[in-house]
Design a protein around this motif. Sequence first.
Motif, PDB file in Angstrom:
ATOM      1  N   ARG A  35      -3.396  -7.022  -5.415  1.00  0.00           N
ATOM      2  CA  ARG A  35      -4.223  -7.971  -5.672  1.00  0.00           C
ATOM      3  C   ARG A  35      -5.146  -8.091  -4.383  1.00  0.00           C
ATOM      4  NH1 ARG A  35      -0.551 -10.919  -8.818  1.00  0.00           N
ATOM      5  NH2 ARG A  35      -0.030 -12.027  -6.984  1.00  0.00           N
ATOM      6  N   LYS A  53      -7.495  -4.958  -4.101  1.00  0.00           N
ATOM      7  CA  LYS A  53      -8.711  -5.093  -5.014  1.00  0.00           C
ATOM      8  C   LYS A  53      -9.606  -6.237  -4.422  1.00  0.00           C
ATOM      9  CE  LYS A  53      -6.235  -3.983  -9.235  1.00  0.00           C
ATOM     10  NZ  LYS A  53      -5.928  -4.359 -10.614  1.00  0.00           N
ATOM     11  N   THR A  54      -9.159  -7.249  -4.060  1.00  0.00           N
ATOM     12  CA  THR A  54     -10.228  -8.068  -3.133  1.00  0.00           C
ATOM     13  C   THR A  54     -10.973  -7.795  -2.458  1.00  0.00           C
ATOM     14  OG1 THR A  54      -8.551  -9.914  -4.283  1.00  0.00           O
ATOM     15  CG2 THR A  54     -10.308 -10.526  -2.180  1.00  0.00           C
TER      16      THR A  54
END
Length: 443
Positions: free
Chosen positions: A433, A436-437
């Motif tokens: 995550r 992706k951020t």
Amino acid sequence: MTRLHDLKIYLKANFWLVPVLLLIGVLFVLALDPAPPTRLSLATGPEGGGYQAFGRQLKARLAEEGIELELIATAGSPDNLRRLLTADGKVQIALVQSGTEQQLTEEERRRLRGLGALYQEPLWLFQRRDLDIRELNELRGKRIGIGQDGSGTQAVVLSLIAASGIAREPGWLALGGRQASAALGDGSLDAAFFVGPPGNPLIQALALDPALRLADLRRAAAYQAHFPFLKALSLPEGVLDLASNSPDRPLTLLSPMATLVANRSLHPALTPLLLESARRILQQGSLLDPPNSFPRPEPSSFPLTKEADSYYRTGLPYLQRFLPFRIASLVDRYIVLLIPALAILLPLGKLVSPLYEWRMRARTYRWYRHLHEIDARIHDGSIRGHEAEEIARLQEMEKALGRVELPLSFSHELYTLHLHVRYMIERLRGLAREDKTSARMQR
């Protein structure tokens, strides 16, 4: 169900013990002495002789211990020795007159062993009442029975006359036993030699014959000095028969010994049994032998076996004093190997529990290697971009852990591993995550 499940796992984990125990069992059996045979053969002597009489008593004693003794009639002691030396193994023990072994070669003597002396069997010289033979050289010109060919009687007589410098004469016939007795009775012989214990029926019959008398060998002590297997023996007046006062005067005789000889085919465990049986037969003694004086180790024409020597020093083996022979022999054979067996099995038994514990823990510990590798890659950053791939591998690991069999006592370790795998999956998802951020922010 849980206990059966744990037992199944325990048995599977320790199945390696089966071939190990089988190997130990095979080595145990190979190292174990063969069981003593239940059948034994004894070479005795001519039919009706003293050796056969003793053999029958020994046979009855051994039958009480479950041993069948076959009595083999022979021509005498030299024949007995030849049968012991044959390779067919049909005869294991024999009754042998001391001194007969002089006919053997040194190599033949080494193949035989003595079990001990059993009783005195004097050399009797019965003569016509009108004769008074006291020296062997007085046999010249007379008709003499010197014992059957191949007999111990003839062997000892020929040794004595050879040492006395006397040549064998045509009138000295190879007659012994009942034949010689009959020839004395009908006048065909002037004198005849016999060997046997004083209780022998033939000796008793000759002693009671008023036409015969026993010879007194004046130089018996000198012969004893030259022939260690002979003993100068004093015979009291009337000892053979008080009623007829036979002999009618004190005499000096020469006496060989009846000995028990064995070859290498005799099972060692049977030696104490044979000697103990002989002791019980002979414990009452005889007219010449005091009670409890036989069997004894000396004189022996051959070296004693190790078992015979032990019997004379300490008596019966300990277990045979309290248990029947077959049971004592069985226990004795196994107890000899008990200590080395325990030396192997006790450490092996102590090894089973820690080894089992290590194998159960190994079923969970081996999975931690992969978790350590992932943790190291997280710290050095090389895991970036590969989180999904590692998550898939960890999920497969979770499925595999569901098939791991562990007993109930080790379940906490399996569940702890499940928690650690789940923790690592969540950690990788967090990293994914973050990636992706970070990628969205860069755009």
